[in-house]
Write an enzyme that holds these catalytic residues in place. Sequence first.
Site, PDB file in Angstrom:
ATOM      1  N   GLY A 167       0.924  -1.286   0.041  1.00 16.51           N
ATOM      2  CA  GLY A 167       0.066   0.014  -0.018  1.00 16.51           C
ATOM      3  C   GLY A 167       0.861   1.257   0.019  1.00 16.51           C
ATOM      4  O   GLY A 167       0.460   2.423  -0.564  1.00 16.51           O
ATOM      5  N   GLU A 197       1.600   1.928  -3.328  1.00 12.99           N
ATOM      6  CA  GLU A 197       0.617   2.061  -4.317  1.00 12.99           C
ATOM      7  C   GLU A 197       0.317   3.693  -4.008  1.00 12.99           C
ATOM      8  O   GLU A 197      -0.206   4.265  -4.906  1.00 12.99           O
ATOM      9  CB  GLU A 197      -0.849   1.363  -3.714  1.00 12.99           C
ATOM     10  N   GLU A 247       2.577  -8.063  -1.794  1.00 12.93           N
ATOM     11  CA  GLU A 247       1.187  -8.752  -1.153  1.00 12.93           C
ATOM     12  C   GLU A 247       0.955 -10.063  -1.390  1.00 12.93           C
ATOM     13  O   GLU A 247       0.518 -10.697  -0.539  1.00 12.93           O
ATOM     14  CB  GLU A 247       0.073  -7.984  -1.668  1.00 12.93           C
TER      15      GLU A 247
HETATM   16  N1  3HC Z   1       1.616  -3.956   9.034  1.00 15.24           N
HETATM   17  C1  3HC Z   1       1.776  -3.907  10.455  1.00 15.24           C
HETATM   18  N2  3HC Z   1       2.850  -4.280  11.066  1.00 15.24           N
HETATM   19  C2  3HC Z   1       4.126  -4.220  10.306  1.00 15.24           C
HETATM   20  C3  3HC Z   1       3.897  -4.142   9.103  1.00 15.24           C
HETATM   21  C4  3HC Z   1       2.809  -3.798   8.227  1.00 15.24           C
HETATM   22  N3  3HC Z   1       2.709  -3.811   6.950  1.00 15.24           N
HETATM   23  N4  3HC Z   1       5.157  -3.995   8.356  1.00 15.24           N
HETATM   24  C5  3HC Z   1       6.050  -4.311   9.412  1.00 15.24           C
HETATM   25  N5  3HC Z   1       5.257  -4.506  10.714  1.00 15.24           N
HETATM   26  C6  3HC Z   1       5.838  -4.492  11.915  1.00 15.24           C
HETATM   27  C7  3HC Z   1       6.655  -5.888  12.277  1.00 15.24           C
HETATM   28  O1  3HC Z   1       5.497  -6.789  12.687  1.00 15.24           O
HETATM   29  C8  3HC Z   1       7.311  -5.589  13.341  1.00 15.24           C
HETATM   30  O2  3HC Z   1       6.788  -5.420  14.608  1.00 15.24           O
HETATM   31  P1  3HC Z   1       7.482  -5.908  16.077  1.00 15.24           P
HETATM   32  O3  3HC Z   1       8.580  -4.911  16.195  1.00 15.24           O
HETATM   33  O4  3HC Z   1       6.400  -5.873  17.037  1.00 15.24           O
HETATM   34  O5  3HC Z   1       7.793  -7.306  15.733  1.00 15.24           O
HETATM   35  C9  3HC Z   1       7.941  -4.077  13.049  1.00 15.24           C
HETATM   36  O6  3HC Z   1       6.920  -3.662  12.137  1.00 15.24           O
HETATM   37  C10 3HC Z   1       9.319  -4.163  12.429  1.00 15.24           C
HETATM   38  O7  3HC Z   1       9.103  -5.020  11.392  1.00 15.24           O
HETATM   39  P2  3HC Z   1      10.506  -5.951  10.942  1.00 15.24           P
HETATM   40  O8  3HC Z   1      10.929  -6.658  11.915  1.00 15.24           O
HETATM   41  O9  3HC Z   1       9.798  -6.787   9.738  1.00 15.24           O
HETATM   42  O10 3HC Z   1      11.603  -5.037  10.514  1.00 15.24           O
HETATM   43  P3  3HC Z   1      12.727  -5.049   9.147  1.00 15.24           P
HETATM   44  O11 3HC Z   1      13.386  -3.680   9.504  1.00 15.24           O
HETATM   45  O12 3HC Z   1      13.325  -6.212   9.335  1.00 15.24           O
HETATM   46  O13 3HC Z   1      11.818  -5.079   8.017  1.00 15.24           O
HETATM   47  C11 3HC Z   1      10.105  -4.339   6.399  1.00 15.24           C
HETATM   48  C12 3HC Z   1      11.017  -4.029   7.431  1.00 15.24           C
HETATM   49  C13 3HC Z   1      11.029  -4.670   5.037  1.00 15.24           C
HETATM   50  C14 3HC Z   1       9.253  -3.130   5.893  1.00 15.24           C
HETATM   51  C15 3HC Z   1       9.308  -5.447   6.628  1.00 15.24           C
HETATM   52  O14 3HC Z   1       8.521  -5.398   7.982  1.00 15.24           O
HETATM   53  C16 3HC Z   1       8.226  -5.956   5.692  1.00 15.24           C
HETATM   54  O15 3HC Z   1       8.521  -6.430   4.629  1.00 15.24           O
HETATM   55  N6  3HC Z   1       6.800  -5.422   5.926  1.00 15.24           N
HETATM   56  C17 3HC Z   1       5.753  -5.934   5.327  1.00 15.24           C
HETATM   57  C18 3HC Z   1       5.856  -5.249   4.137  1.00 15.24           C
HETATM   58  C19 3HC Z   1       4.253  -5.723   3.379  1.00 15.24           C
HETATM   59  O16 3HC Z   1       4.038  -7.026   3.223  1.00 15.24           O
HETATM   60  N7  3HC Z   1       3.465  -4.842   2.959  1.00 15.24           N
HETATM   61  C20 3HC Z   1       2.415  -5.106   2.237  1.00 15.24           C
HETATM   62  C21 3HC Z   1       1.302  -5.129   3.038  1.00 15.24           C
HETATM   63  S1  3HC Z   1      -0.209  -5.760   2.609  1.00 15.24           S
HETATM   64  C22 3HC Z   1      -0.898  -4.430   1.803  1.00 15.24           C
HETATM   65  O17 3HC Z   1      -0.232  -3.361   1.372  1.00 15.24           O
HETATM   66  C23 3HC Z   1      -2.225  -4.427   1.010  1.00 15.24           C
HETATM   67  C24 3HC Z   1      -2.467  -3.394   0.161  1.00 15.24           C
HETATM   68  O18 3HC Z   1      -2.292  -3.627  -1.170  1.00 15.24           O
HETATM   69  C25 3HC Z   1      -3.860  -2.889   0.131  1.00 15.24           C
END
Ligand code: 3HC
Length: 699
Positions: free
Chosen positions: A99, A102, A122
């Site tokens: 997102g 996006e 995603e």
């Molecule tokens: N939502 C909620 N919490 C999230 C999050 C998210 N998108 N991304 C990270 N967090 C949280 C983690 O759970 C973690 O929480 P904690 O400290 O309580 O354990 C904290 O943020 C830090 O995350 P990481 O330990 O993973 O930190 P890194 O620095 O190693 O990595 C990152 C950072 C590369 C941003 C990694 O967290 C990541 O890949 N995040 C997910 C990205 C993702 O999948 N985005 C797509 C979401 S779905 C979406 O956007 C739908 C849309 O199309 C409508």
Amino acid sequence: MTVTYDLQNKIGVITINNPPVNALSQPVREGLKGTIEKAQHDDSELLIIICTGRTFMAGADISEFGKMPMEPSLPDVVNLIEASAKPVIAAIHGTALGGGFEVALACHYRIAVPSAKVGLPEVKLGLLPGAGGTQRAPRLAGVKNALDLITSGQPMKAARAQSIGLLDALVEGDLLTGAIEFANTLLADKPEVRRVGEITIAPAQIEPGLFDAYRARLAKRARGQIAPQKIVACVEAAVNQPINKGLELERKLFVECLLSSESQGLRHLFFAERKAAKINGLSKETRAKAIQSVGIIGGGTMGGGIAMNFANAGIPVTLLEIDEQALQRGKDIIASNYGITVNKGKLSGAEAEKRLGMIRGTTSYDDLAEVDLVIEAVFEDLAIKQTVFKQLDAVCKPGAILASNTSYQDIDAIAAVTRRPQDVIGLHFFSPANVMKLLEVVRGDKTSDEVLATAMDIAKQINKVPVLSRVCYGFIGNRMLRPYAREAQLCLIEGATPEQIDRVMENWGMAMGPLAVGDLAGIDIGYKARQGLSDEEKGDPKSYCIADRLVAMGRLGQKTGAGYYQYDPASRARSSDETIIRVIEEEATKQGVVRREISDDEILDRLTLALINEGFNILEEGIAQRSSDIDVVYIFGYGFPAYRGGPMAFAENRGLKKVYARICQFGEQFGQQNWTPSTLLKELATDNKSLAQWEKEQA
Ligand code: 3HC
Ligand code: NAI
């Protein structure tokens, strides 16, 4: 405030501040919406969206999924940004993902620092980009690039993103300063409001059959998953339909994905993986030690792979073997493994040389005097391991961490031969150790908090997923594997074939069926392990007589060209083998078993429920800290389908009452010896309680 606004001359700077990763939680969406709306009526002529902290928005807030939706929705906010009458620039640093990216795609210009990455991950959560990503990415970057980006979910470096049109410019130095300069250049020239949604893709530009080719490829690569196929449908709509229709389809398919068990499982895994690295009860003040050099004892299958992990992370390794010949053999295997990676084009020759140069060989313990961490990977024999640890205790500097990669031995019995049991720990890697992500961190009775924290920290540095286990035979993973493997063997002798069992488990999503795994690992490994056990510990002979017979025949698996299957020497492709059926039938007769037809459902239930029941025992005994840790072990170490969330999440979804009832039924059918339900499972099923509720009460 999660969203702030600062009007500097004619430039409105919108800053998002939602640590740790600026996820698009409800307050951020509301703040963005309100600010964009207000900015339409002030003196600004151009807007910049920028984030504080370590990253641009890393996506929707995953923890909100599965709960009641809260207004405004992300698609509404994104569409509002694109509709802005004033040009909007996204200024990106860190990772603009999902997102977050996006939002950037809906802006009229996108700039980034060179270290930034962008992506639509995603699919890794069983989802598709649900805020316009499937419609805008192909309009900017072309259909093929967009399909690759979205179906792989891999982040892309800024330079590559710029080269395919996803970014307009890269700015060196301070991002806000660069963004303001970029804005001023635009303002000097009456900037256009360039809406990505207004771009049309000419269908004639698309290679005929492109979408079908992706569908076919993804049906293989992402077997059993729905999100990748739906992504192709959305990108196809970006070509064939106007943006509003494409967005409608995207929304509909996004919601379908969101409600799927696939996405539920993968979202569970996202949080489970992050939770697994946390140790309950560890004080916040506990600091990890710095690990700047590592010693490894034993350069065999595991030691060599473990050495590569550290060399890959730039940490120098001293590899100790019994003699020069063994040392050379170990080093040659490491060199050949790097060579394979170079030949595949995944590593440059120079980089491989550099990494190889980080691994120094020795046959003298004196060379380990100054290392910060030693990992022992010698033969699986307690007495040999104890001798090694006595030597380490004598030579290693005070404070050095002494770890064993043992699969089954008692870490406390190893620690007891040293004068520093607080510094002794299990670090159980999985084969091939340079590839598999799982690392079981085994906590001895006396292991110190500092050593535990260091193990978790170093695991991250070498790109592993660590899970904490207490000491027991086989720790979490191999202990659970025993009943699973036992049921595979029993199904075999009772009437199934290796093909049927492996097909059932592979169709269900396991990376490999249990008998194919046996052939890959070597049937002699289990055989050798059994030699150290009493008859009682070995269990029912029906559960190992076929394997023993194969070992006696020299059919050890892939390495001898035959095991449960025959293997083509060149391609390693497996094929059925009539001999094996004869062997099974003979063993069944010897054991007094009358073979019968076994249904696919029975195989699936016996194997998965045996695994799950042991998982509950492990949880109850406190071997694992939490049920989701067991899920992480099975997904990252044993090829369990990630989209099923792991064995414990799968049991929870199936319903603990049903799981318990089926185990009781197996108990009646096959006897209590193998099918005594775990007390914890029984308790939860009887009290109608979920695992989640139980864990909350325990916390
Ligand atoms: N939502 C909620 N919490 C999230 C999050 C998210 N998108 N991304 C990270 N967090 C949280 C983690 O759970 C973690 O929480 P904690 O400290 O309580 O354990 C904290 O943020 C830090 O995350 P990481 O330990 O993973 O930190 P890194 O620095 O190693 O990595 C990152 C950072 C590369 C941003 C990694 O967290 C990541 O890949 N995040 C997910 C990205 C993702 O999948 N985005 C797509 C979401 S779905 C979406 O956007 C739908 C849309 O199309 C409508
Ligand atoms: P291996 O037999 O391939 O290698 C063992 C190496 O240790 C040999 O090269 C041997 O020369 C060396 N060695 C033996 N005694 C030694 C000593 N006293 N000092 C120095 N070197 C010595 O064995 P493998 O498979 O690498 O296993 C090693 C350990 O890792 C075992 O404890 C095993 O249980 C564990 N393990 C193995 C896995 C596997 O799939 N092979 C997976 C996870 C753990």
